[in-house]
Design a protein around this motif. Structure first.
Motif, PDB file in Angstrom:
ATOM      1  N   GLU A   1       0.370  -1.522  -0.306  1.00 54.28           N
ATOM      2  CA  GLU A   1       0.025  -0.002  -0.417  1.00 54.28           C
ATOM      3  C   GLU A   1       1.282   1.494   0.098  1.00 54.28           C
ATOM      4  O   GLU A   1       1.459   1.529  -0.880  1.00 54.28           O
ATOM      5  CB  GLU A   1      -1.288  -0.275   1.427  1.00 54.28           C
ATOM      6  N   GLU A   2       0.377   2.128   0.961  1.00 58.95           N
ATOM      7  CA  GLU A   2       0.865   3.539   0.811  1.00 58.95           C
ATOM      8  C   GLU A   2       2.997   3.325   0.927  1.00 58.95           C
ATOM      9  O   GLU A   2       4.061   4.167   1.426  1.00 58.95           O
ATOM     10  CB  GLU A   2       0.459   4.567   2.223  1.00 58.95           C
ATOM     11  N   ALA A   3       3.102   2.486   1.920  1.00 59.00           N
ATOM     12  CA  ALA A   3       4.851   1.921   2.701  1.00 59.00           C
ATOM     13  C   ALA A   3       5.358   1.583   1.453  1.00 59.00           C
ATOM     14  O   ALA A   3       6.159   1.531   1.227  1.00 59.00           O
ATOM     15  CB  ALA A   3       4.355   0.678   3.454  1.00 59.00           C
ATOM     16  N   VAL A   4       4.566   1.346   0.216  1.00 60.60           N
ATOM     17  CA  VAL A   4       5.889   1.021  -1.336  1.00 60.60           C
ATOM     18  C   VAL A   4       6.776   2.703  -1.439  1.00 60.60           C
ATOM     19  O   VAL A   4       7.698   2.663  -2.304  1.00 60.60           O
ATOM     20  CB  VAL A   4       5.200   0.118  -2.591  1.00 60.60           C
ATOM     21  N   TYR A   5       6.408   3.324  -0.922  1.00 60.77           N
ATOM     22  CA  TYR A   5       7.222   4.181  -1.217  1.00 60.77           C
ATOM     23  C   TYR A   5       8.456   4.888  -0.202  1.00 60.77           C
ATOM     24  O   TYR A   5       9.763   5.690  -0.994  1.00 60.77           O
ATOM     25  CB  TYR A   5       6.595   5.770  -0.299  1.00 60.77           C
ATOM     26  N   ALA A   6       8.479   4.424  -0.061  1.00 62.88           N
ATOM     27  CA  ALA A   6       9.704   4.314   1.231  1.00 62.88           C
ATOM     28  C   ALA A   6      10.978   3.459   0.709  1.00 62.88           C
ATOM     29  O   ALA A   6      12.095   2.938   0.815  1.00 62.88           O
ATOM     30  CB  ALA A   6       9.563   3.195   2.527  1.00 62.88           C
ATOM     31  N   ALA A   7      10.354   2.153  -1.109  1.00 62.85           N
ATOM     32  CA  ALA A   7      11.051   2.307  -1.791  1.00 62.85           C
ATOM     33  C   ALA A   7      11.855   3.000  -2.647  1.00 62.85           C
ATOM     34  O   ALA A   7      13.475   2.050  -3.034  1.00 62.85           O
ATOM     35  CB  ALA A   7      10.329   0.224  -2.443  1.00 62.85           C
ATOM     36  N   ASN A   8      11.860   3.822  -2.664  1.00 65.27           N
ATOM     37  CA  ASN A   8      12.941   4.998  -3.380  1.00 65.27           C
ATOM     38  C   ASN A   8      13.857   5.170  -2.522  1.00 65.27           C
ATOM     39  O   ASN A   8      14.222   5.307  -1.431  1.00 65.27           O
ATOM     40  CB  ASN A   8      11.870   5.840  -4.085  1.00 65.27           C
ATOM     41  N   SER A   9      15.043   5.203  -3.159  1.00 66.26           N
ATOM     42  CA  SER A   9      16.057   5.881  -2.476  1.00 66.26           C
ATOM     43  C   SER A   9      16.195   7.094  -1.988  1.00 66.26           C
ATOM     44  O   SER A   9      16.893   7.466  -1.476  1.00 66.26           O
ATOM     45  CB  SER A   9      17.356   5.104  -3.198  1.00 66.26           C
ATOM     46  N   HIS A  10      15.416   7.730  -2.456  1.00 67.87           N
ATOM     47  CA  HIS A  10      15.858   9.068  -1.915  1.00 67.87           C
ATOM     48  C   HIS A  10      14.921   9.195  -1.165  1.00 67.87           C
ATOM     49  O   HIS A  10      14.705  10.362  -0.569  1.00 67.87           O
ATOM     50  CB  HIS A  10      15.036  10.291  -4.147  1.00 67.87           C
TER      51      HIS A  10
END
Length: 91
Positions: free
Chosen positions: A28-37
């Motif tokens: 869900e919304e936690a996938v944004y943490a997968a961005n190294s930036h």
């Protein structure tokens, strides 16, 4: 233990409980943490961490997922839940 993370707000709590035998699955919304930036990426980069492909695709994140993380589909998600004897979903 498999930590199924649905939101970014719980990452600090997950990190405090995380052990060497654990894994995080970003959904869900936690996938944004997968961005190294992303500001919280440094917290998860040293942990065993996977990203649910369908949720990353739904948020146009596939080209931003760090290569240090594993992208899993629904079948692999089921395999993760079978592999770990315990799981905890963080909302």
């Amino acid at each position: 233990m498999l930590h199924i993370l649905k939101s970014l707000q719980q990452i600090a709590q997950v990190a405090a409980m995380f052990s060497a035998n654990d894994e995080i699955l970003l959904t869900e919304e936690a996938v944004y943490a997968a961005n190294s930036h992303h500001p919280v990426f440094p917290i998860i980069k040293s942990m065993k961490c996977s990203v649910l492909k369908n949720d990353a695709q739904a948020r146009a994140m596939m080209n931003r997922v760090s290569p240090s993380l594993t992208v899993v589909d629904y079948e692999q998600f089921v395999q993760l839940t079978a592999y770990y004897d315990k799981s905890l979903t963080w909302e």
